[in-house]
Design an enzyme around this catalytic site. Structure first.
Site, PDB file in Angstrom:
ATOM      1  N   GLY A  58     -19.572  -9.830  60.703  1.00 24.46           N
ATOM      2  CA  GLY A  58     -20.503  -9.461  61.759  1.00 24.46           C
ATOM      3  C   GLY A  58     -21.917  -9.747  61.306  1.00 24.46           C
ATOM      4  O   GLY A  58     -22.168  -9.893  60.107  1.00 24.46           O
ATOM      5  N   CYS A  85     -16.170 -10.398  54.946  1.00 24.50           N
ATOM      6  CA  CYS A  85     -17.637 -10.440  54.947  1.00 24.50           C
ATOM      7  C   CYS A  85     -18.217  -9.053  55.264  1.00 24.50           C
ATOM      8  O   CYS A  85     -18.068  -8.139  54.468  1.00 24.50           O
ATOM      9  CB  CYS A  85     -18.112 -11.519  55.915  1.00 24.50           C
ATOM     10  SG  CYS A  85     -19.826 -11.989  55.632  1.00 24.50           S
ATOM     11  N   TYR A  86     -18.819  -8.863  56.428  1.00 26.01           N
ATOM     12  CA  TYR A  86     -19.362  -7.543  56.771  1.00 26.01           C
ATOM     13  C   TYR A  86     -18.269  -6.469  56.682  1.00 26.01           C
ATOM     14  O   TYR A  86     -18.526  -5.340  56.263  1.00 26.01           O
ATOM     15  CB  TYR A  86     -19.973  -7.585  58.175  1.00 26.01           C
ATOM     16  CG  TYR A  86     -20.553  -6.272  58.637  1.00 26.01           C
ATOM     17  CD1 TYR A  86     -21.792  -5.834  58.177  1.00 26.01           C
ATOM     18  CD2 TYR A  86     -19.857  -5.453  59.533  1.00 26.01           C
ATOM     19  CE1 TYR A  86     -22.324  -4.623  58.592  1.00 26.01           C
ATOM     20  CE2 TYR A  86     -20.388  -4.242  59.951  1.00 26.01           C
ATOM     21  CZ  TYR A  86     -21.613  -3.827  59.478  1.00 26.01           C
ATOM     22  OH  TYR A  86     -22.137  -2.637  59.885  1.00 26.01           O
ATOM     23  N   HIS A 172     -15.001 -16.558  54.452  1.00 21.58           N
ATOM     24  CA  HIS A 172     -14.255 -16.545  55.719  1.00 21.58           C
ATOM     25  C   HIS A 172     -12.944 -17.345  55.604  1.00 21.58           C
ATOM     26  O   HIS A 172     -12.940 -18.555  55.820  1.00 21.58           O
ATOM     27  CB  HIS A 172     -15.130 -17.124  56.837  1.00 21.58           C
ATOM     28  CG  HIS A 172     -16.241 -16.207  57.217  1.00 21.58           C
ATOM     29  ND1 HIS A 172     -16.082 -15.203  58.141  1.00 21.58           N
ATOM     30  CD2 HIS A 172     -17.504 -16.113  56.757  1.00 21.58           C
ATOM     31  CE1 HIS A 172     -17.221 -14.532  58.251  1.00 21.58           C
ATOM     32  NE2 HIS A 172     -18.101 -15.066  57.422  1.00 21.58           N
ATOM     33  N   GLU A 174     -10.592 -17.455  57.631  1.00 23.10           N
ATOM     34  CA  GLU A 174     -10.124 -17.914  58.948  1.00 23.10           C
ATOM     35  C   GLU A 174     -10.676 -19.279  59.335  1.00 23.10           C
ATOM     36  O   GLU A 174     -10.179 -19.920  60.253  1.00 23.10           O
ATOM     37  CB  GLU A 174     -10.483 -16.866  60.016  1.00 23.10           C
ATOM     38  CG  GLU A 174     -11.972 -16.743  60.363  1.00 23.10           C
ATOM     39  CD  GLU A 174     -12.773 -15.833  59.423  1.00 23.10           C
ATOM     40  OE1 GLU A 174     -12.318 -15.616  58.282  1.00 23.10           O
ATOM     41  OE2 GLU A 174     -13.854 -15.360  59.826  1.00 23.10           O
ATOM     42  N   VAL A 230      -3.584 -26.427  83.471  1.00 24.16           N
ATOM     43  CA  VAL A 230      -2.425 -26.064  82.671  1.00 24.16           C
ATOM     44  C   VAL A 230      -2.056 -24.574  82.843  1.00 24.16           C
ATOM     45  O   VAL A 230      -0.876 -24.230  82.899  1.00 24.16           O
ATOM     46  CB  VAL A 230      -2.636 -26.450  81.176  1.00 24.16           C
ATOM     47  CG1 VAL A 230      -3.821 -25.732  80.573  1.00 24.16           C
ATOM     48  CG2 VAL A 230      -1.395 -26.174  80.363  1.00 24.16           C
ATOM     49  N   ASP A 231      -3.065 -23.693  82.982  1.00 25.98           N
ATOM     50  CA  ASP A 231      -2.750 -22.258  83.025  1.00 25.98           C
ATOM     51  C   ASP A 231      -1.881 -21.903  84.228  1.00 25.98           C
ATOM     52  O   ASP A 231      -0.843 -21.260  84.091  1.00 25.98           O
ATOM     53  CB  ASP A 231      -4.032 -21.414  83.076  1.00 25.98           C
ATOM     54  CG  ASP A 231      -4.959 -21.727  81.911  1.00 25.98           C
ATOM     55  OD1 ASP A 231      -4.475 -22.305  80.927  1.00 25.98           O
ATOM     56  OD2 ASP A 231      -6.151 -21.406  82.009  1.00 25.98           O
ATOM     57  N   LYS A 373      -5.687 -20.166  74.853  1.00 22.04           N
ATOM     58  CA  LYS A 373      -5.427 -21.450  75.519  1.00 22.04           C
ATOM     59  C   LYS A 373      -4.414 -22.317  74.750  1.00 22.04           C
ATOM     60  O   LYS A 373      -3.508 -22.903  75.334  1.00 22.04           O
ATOM     61  CB  LYS A 373      -6.752 -22.211  75.656  1.00 22.04           C
ATOM     62  CG  LYS A 373      -6.679 -23.449  76.511  1.00 22.04           C
ATOM     63  CD  LYS A 373      -6.903 -23.077  77.946  1.00 22.04           C
ATOM     64  CE  LYS A 373      -6.906 -24.276  78.849  1.00 22.04           C
ATOM     65  NZ  LYS A 373      -7.160 -23.864  80.243  1.00 22.04           N
TER      66      LYS A 373
END
Ligand code: XMP
Length: 517
Positions: A58, A85-86, A172, A174, A230-231, A373
């Site tokens: 954050g 991190c935070y 990070h 991710e 697509v959705d 998505k």
């Protein structure tokens, strides 16, 4: 609840720009994850029974007044926690450590030495590269924590508690730039949290079908608006599997669709739905609403109103229609806040143009509410959706009208549609194509002088807009190879009579938007 049977990890959103990415990464490991507010109580967490918690990063500093805090009792639950991190700084501080401005701020790639004997770093080489983005760092930790990674300027780049399942990383994992980040997250969710990793699109299909059947029971039919995207296509396939004959699909051809779009939807859905696919040819109605209109907002409003009117009329024809299916996705519903209290996902009101209001009187069925998505695309594949529909780029509800600057007339739409078809076909042949979020043509209300053969021309200008983006919120223009741009330009000016000039848009978002109107 849809995913009750699966192990779950909760991501506490402390305002990181990567919160959704963390959730996706965990799901890619076959573990269901949900984003929750940072101030979720220990009681609520217990109720939800997650196998692990991740504290996101954050933008705040823990030593700032009013920076976001977690319920400290979470650290005593015995549920494994990974602070990023935070999130790490918060955890360290809560347990008696100290956080201060780092000696040197670390941004971007950083060499990192890890302790491969730590469960978090199993299988990770002792020397790796991680992605950093921080100005603060943990400076001292309580004796019950030990350092398990360091970088040149951060001796406590990762820490682990000696007796509790608490881990923290300053970097990070991710982000793809952290070379072994995926392995670290896998170690956390699979080994430390002991999640089984059985959440797959295959398992989702069965559960989503059960949930829809449970919701609608024997009560009436479901109306599903197909948009060509697509959705809604995935929603329709899923519902077809769930309730078959009681699904009715309405596809409004508003006359503002791209070349081939109506045919592709018909080809995909007619064999599946037969008479239950209702294609409403309403192009003339929309075009008459747009006659003489040049203001972008007026265009959007008129199209929005007309769409609702057309849809309502079509739905009224269907007997016993009680439900309306929508392709709402997780990023639209995620209950999350930024570190400063505002929503971390901004939904622009104009993006609801092309949608339907709640007041239509139907009960909503939203089987994709939990998906991102990319997961919807995987689900589409699982359900056998045609690749052209799976790969379809986002397309705005108001369609070509917001790419046809100035008045929308049949003749101008025809020019734009043909230029757009060439643009998309040529981009699709380029190896850069998978990087493209949206690539399309825009028709300007500007004529310029040209020469063709020996004659002077005074014709329209077309813009090529091609952007890469993760979510449409920010975007950068794509460095499309010059040869491809040259081919598109030459084909448009040769094949589309009425366009004699092609230009390339090199504006990122912000400050530009992706669409021109
Ligand atoms: P902008 O132009 O705001 O667009 O940068 C961001 C993304 O949203 C799409 N877009 C829309 N989608 N209805 C939609 O369903 C709309 O009215 C609408 N307007 C823009 C746009 O194509 C891009 O992907």
């Amino acid at each position: 609840m849809l995913v009750a049977a699966h192990d779950k990890v909760l991501i506490l959103d402390l305002g990181s720009q990567y919160t959704q990415l963390i959730a996706r990464r965990v799901r890619e490991l076959g573990v269901y994850s949900e984003i929750v507010r940072f101030d979720i109580s220990a009681e609520e967490v217990k109720k939800r029974a997650p196998k692990g918690l991740v504290l996101s990063g954050g933008p705040a500093s823990v030593y700032e007044h009013a920076s976001p805090r977690i319920d400290a009792r979470l650290l005593d639950l015995g549920v494994p926690i990974l602070g990023i991190c935070y999130g790490l700084q918060l955890m360290a501080e809560a347990l008696g450590g100290a956080v201060g401005a780092a000696k040197a701020r670390e941004y971007g790639f950083t060499r990192c030495t890890v302790d491969p004997t730590s469960p978090l770093f199993q299988g990770v080489p002792a020397e790796t590269v991680v992605w950093n983005s921080h100005g603060d760092a943990v400076t001292t930790i309580e004796a019950s924590f030990k350092a398990i990674a360091r970088t040149a300027s951060t001796p406590l780049a990762a820490v682990a508690h000696t007796s509790r399942p608490l881990y923290g990383v300053q970097f990070h994992p991710e982000v793809v730039h952290s070379k072994d980040g995926k392995a670290m997250l896998a170690n956390f969710v699979k080994e430390i949290c002991a999640c089984s990793g059985d959440w797959t699109m295959g398992s989702f299909v069965g559960e989503a079908i059960d949930a829809v059947r449970k919701q609608v029971g024997e009560r009436g039919r479901i109306v599903c608006g197909l948009s060509g995207g697509v959705d809604s296509a995935v929603v329709a396939l899923l519902l077809d599997k769930a309730i078959g004959e009681r699904l009715e699909c309405i596809f409004v051809d508003n006359g503002l669709l791209r070349s081939g779009e109506v045919e592709e939807v018909e080809a995909a859905f007619r064999p599946r739905l037969g008479k239950r696919l209702h294609v409403i040819r309403a192009g003339e109605r929309f075009l008459s609403q747009l006659a003489g209109v040049t203001d972008p907002e007026v265009k959007r409003k008129r199209i929005g109103h007309e769409f609702i009117a057309v849809f309502k009329e079509a739905a009224r024809e269907l007997q016993d229609a009680k439900f309306l299916a929508q392709g709402t996705l997780y990023p639209d519903v995620v209950e999350s806040v930024s570190a400063f209290g505002g929503p971390s996902v901004t939904i622009k009101t104009h993006h609801n143009v092309g949608g339907l209001p709640k007041e239509l009187g139907f009960e909503l069925v939203e089987p994709l509410r939990q998906l991102f998505k990319d997961e919807v695309r995987r689900l589409g594949k699982e359900l056998g959706l045609e690749q052209v529909l799976i790969d379809r780029q986002p397309f705005p509800g108001p369609g070509l009208a917001v790419r046809c600057l100035g008045e929308v007339t049949p003749a101008r739409l025809d020019l734009l549609r043909r230029a757009d078809a060439i643009t998309r076909a040529e981009l699709a042949k380029d190896p850069i194509y998978p990087q493209i979020w949206q690539g399309f043509a825009v028709l300007l209300p500007i004529s310029s002088v040209g020469v063709m053969g020996d004659a002077r021309t005074y014709e329209s200008t077309c813009v090529l807009r091609c952007v890469e983006s993760q979510d449409g919120m920010t975007a950068d223009w794509v460095r499309v190879p010059h040869e491809t741009l040259a081919r598109i330009s030459s084909r448009i000016t040769n094949e589309v009579r009425g366009i004699n000039r092609v230009v390339y848009d090199i504006t990122s978002k912000p400050p530009g938007t992706i669409e021109w109107e």
